[in-house]
Design an enzyme around this catalytic site. Structure first.
Site, PDB file in Angstrom:
ATOM      1  N   SER A  94      -0.287 -12.055   2.553  1.00 47.80           N
ATOM      2  CA  SER A  94       0.834 -12.307   3.290  1.00 47.80           C
ATOM      3  C   SER A  94       0.905 -13.086   4.143  1.00 47.80           C
ATOM      4  O   SER A  94       0.001 -13.748   4.613  1.00 47.80           O
ATOM      5  CB  SER A  94       1.269 -10.788   3.997  1.00 47.80           C
ATOM      6  OG  SER A  94       2.167 -10.586   4.904  1.00 47.80           O
ATOM      7  N   TYR A 109      -2.185  -4.340  10.123  1.00 46.46           N
ATOM      8  CA  TYR A 109      -1.470  -4.985   8.749  1.00 46.46           C
ATOM      9  C   TYR A 109      -2.098  -6.298   8.856  1.00 46.46           C
ATOM     10  O   TYR A 109      -2.566  -7.019   7.677  1.00 46.46           O
ATOM     11  CB  TYR A 109       0.001  -4.862   8.495  1.00 46.46           C
ATOM     12  CG  TYR A 109       0.438  -5.454   7.355  1.00 46.46           C
ATOM     13  CD1 TYR A 109       0.366  -5.009   6.160  1.00 46.46           C
ATOM     14  CD2 TYR A 109       1.211  -6.849   7.138  1.00 46.46           C
ATOM     15  CE1 TYR A 109       0.771  -5.276   4.983  1.00 46.46           C
ATOM     16  CE2 TYR A 109       1.679  -7.014   6.166  1.00 46.46           C
ATOM     17  CZ  TYR A 109       1.730  -6.454   4.752  1.00 46.46           C
ATOM     18  OH  TYR A 109       2.117  -6.853   3.672  1.00 46.46           O
TER      19      TYR A 109
END
Length: 254
Positions: free
Chosen positions: A149, A162
């Site tokens: 990501s 995250y």
């Protein structure tokens, strides 16, 4: 079905929707036999039927990769039924955002289970098969692609855990790349920006609305855009290793 991946077998985790589904379709279009791994069997069955209708070959493997025995058994099933494993796409992921203060611990635990432990379990079970595939295939190469990501490159408020999982994926991929490159197993990461998928559906009320405001006005990436990046990586000649691709929405600033 012919294509650059004809005669190869690809395993895609998190294949029941979004980037995983699009990637499985794209690899199939290139001639790979695709193994579809996720928990939701009915979704995998539907996808497999679509792939077969388009002339491809697909195997449904319903399992929870956060359970190590299930993850190992899933990889074993793929190799037992399809004979080999040339490509692994670690796509399954969970995103829980929001401030660290007073965050629900179960969200952190779920991110670590799926994004880190699940990826490690599948990789551990698959790696020896990828090494063998690189040795005995006409392409003389195998691929392990991790879907990371932009959160694996840029830390921002509200995304701390995250970030932890995605920075970790990137570090693991680079170290593993150095270990297996002499065995002709290529290790890559694809880092998507804002993509229109179900990933944000896991967010808590309040957090979800905040993220929706953040991306309002952006033309979000489509899952197919990320699938294109994965397919580009794994269809290169063995002399080429594309170790990292960052794909942002065109108007995305983070």
């Amino acid at each position: 079905m012919t294509g650059r991946l004809h005669g190869t077998v690809a395993l895609v985790t998190g294949a029941s929707s979004g980037i995983g589904e699009a990637t499985a379709r794209s690899l199939s279009e290139q001639g790979a036999t695709v193994a579809l791994l996720a928990r939701r069997r009915e979704r995998l069955t539907s996808l497999a039927e679509k792939i077969r209708a388009a002339g491809g070959t697909a195997l449904v493997v319903a399992a929870d990769i956060t359970d190590q025995p299930q993850a190992a058994a899933a990889v074993d099933q793929v190799v037992a039924e399809l004979g080999r494993l040339d490509t692994l796409v670690n796509n399954a992921g969970f995103m829980g955002l929001g401030p660290v203060l007073n965050a629900p611990l179960q969200e952190w635990e779920r991110m670590l289970e799926v994004n880190v432990q699940g990826l490690l379990y599948v990789t551990h079970a698959a790696l020896a098969h990828l090494v063998r595939a690189a040795q005995d295939s006409t392409r003389q190469v195998a691929d392990l692609v991790n879907i990371s990501s932009t959160a694996g490159r840029v830390a921002r408020r509200g995304t701390a855990v995250y970030n932890l999982t995605k920075f970790g994926i990137n570090g693991f991929a680079e170290a593993l790349r150095q270990e297996v490159l002499a065995k002709h197993v290529r290790v890559s990461v694809v880092e998507p920006g804002a993509v229109d998928t179900e990933l944000s559906s896991h967010l808590r009320d309040g957090v979800r609305q905040s993220i929706e405001r953040q991306v309002r006005g952006l033309e979000l990436l489509r899952p197919e855009d990320i699938a294109d990046a994965v397919t580009y990586i794994v269809t290169r000649d063995r002399r080429v290793a594309v170790n990292e691709i960052l794909v942002r929405a065109a108007d995305q600033t983070w």
